[in-house]
Design a protein around this motif. Structure first.
Motif, PDB file in Angstrom:
ATOM      1  N   LYS A  42       4.381   7.341  45.967  1.00 49.16           N
ATOM      2  CA  LYS A  42       4.634   6.505  47.145  1.00 49.16           C
ATOM      3  C   LYS A  42       3.324   5.935  47.684  1.00 49.16           C
ATOM      4  O   LYS A  42       3.254   4.764  48.055  1.00 49.16           O
ATOM      5  CB  LYS A  42       5.330   7.308  48.244  1.00 49.16           C
ATOM      6  N   ASP A 100      12.389   2.230  49.832  1.00 47.61           N
ATOM      7  CA  ASP A 100      11.900   3.451  50.466  1.00 47.61           C
ATOM      8  C   ASP A 100      11.301   3.125  51.835  1.00 47.61           C
ATOM      9  O   ASP A 100      10.284   2.430  51.935  1.00 47.61           O
ATOM     10  CB  ASP A 100      10.855   4.118  49.565  1.00 47.61           C
ATOM     11  N   GLU A 102       9.644   4.913  53.943  1.00 46.27           N
ATOM     12  CA  GLU A 102       8.275   5.392  54.178  1.00 46.27           C
ATOM     13  C   GLU A 102       7.247   4.413  53.626  1.00 46.27           C
ATOM     14  O   GLU A 102       6.227   4.145  54.265  1.00 46.27           O
ATOM     15  CB  GLU A 102       8.071   6.759  53.516  1.00 46.27           C
TER      16      GLU A 102
END
Length: 192
Positions: A42, A100, A102
């Motif tokens: 990420k 996503d 985040e």
């Protein structure tokens, strides 16, 4: 969008100097993510996309914001230097299928911060501010602090950011002041 697809895209679309900055941010973000127990994949994807809209013309940034007004209501009223992060997050979601939350949050707030930032938000903000090519008074101290305590590093970084903008007789994004106040009220003593 996979990490490799994102890197290939920014390699093609960013200037060599901006691409090198992006790779420096990615390297530092991954190192910090490992240190703080955050998902490195990420961190890498957020870092490689964080400046993907940085070199777009103002008119194109405005169009992205207008086309996605429901997503980012009132963004065009914020200081222009923060638009690229918001637009990069919009493009990541609407054009490149990054879903996503985040990752999208970290991209969107990488220049301003925000209240109640996640570790990934903080890591990308700091990695952008202290990447290898950065050279300004206080950067070495900030580099040291960011590997000791994310909240303390964020407080220092936000103070530096707000001061820098004000010294240029510009208006700091209100989100930076909100982020600073939130961190000062909720700061964790030790991140390790």
């Amino acid at each position: 969008m996979t990490y490799q697809q994102a890197e290939d895209m920014v390699r093609r679309t960013l200037s060599p100097k901006r691409f090198q900055h992006t790779m420096n941010v990615k390297k530092l973000a991954v190192r910090m993510a490992q240190h703080y127990g955050v998902d490195t994949e990420k961190a890498a994807l957020a870092a490689v996309l964080h400046d993907s809209a940085k070199e777009l013309p103002r008119t194109e940034l405005l169009q992205i914001m207008q086309d996605n007004a429901i997503i980012k209501k009132g963004t065009q009223n914020r200081p222009e230097p923060v638009w690229h992060g918001i637009c990069a997050a919009i493009l990541a979601k609407t054009q490149w299928n990054v879903q996503d939350g985040e990752i999208l949050s970290a991209i969107a707030c990488h220049t301003t911060g925000k209240e109640n930032m996640s570790k990934l938000d903080k890591i990308l903000f700091l990695a952008d501010m202290t990447s290898a090519e950065r050279d300004y008074p206080g950067v070495e101290e900030l580099r040291s602090l960011e590997m000791q305590n994310l909240d303390k590093a964020m407080i220092q970084a936000l103070k530096m950011t707000i001061s820098f903008v004000e010294q240029k007789n510009a208006i700091a994004d209100p989100e930076s002041a909100k982020a600073l106040a939130w961190l000062q009220a909720h700061s964790v003593e030790d991140d390790q």
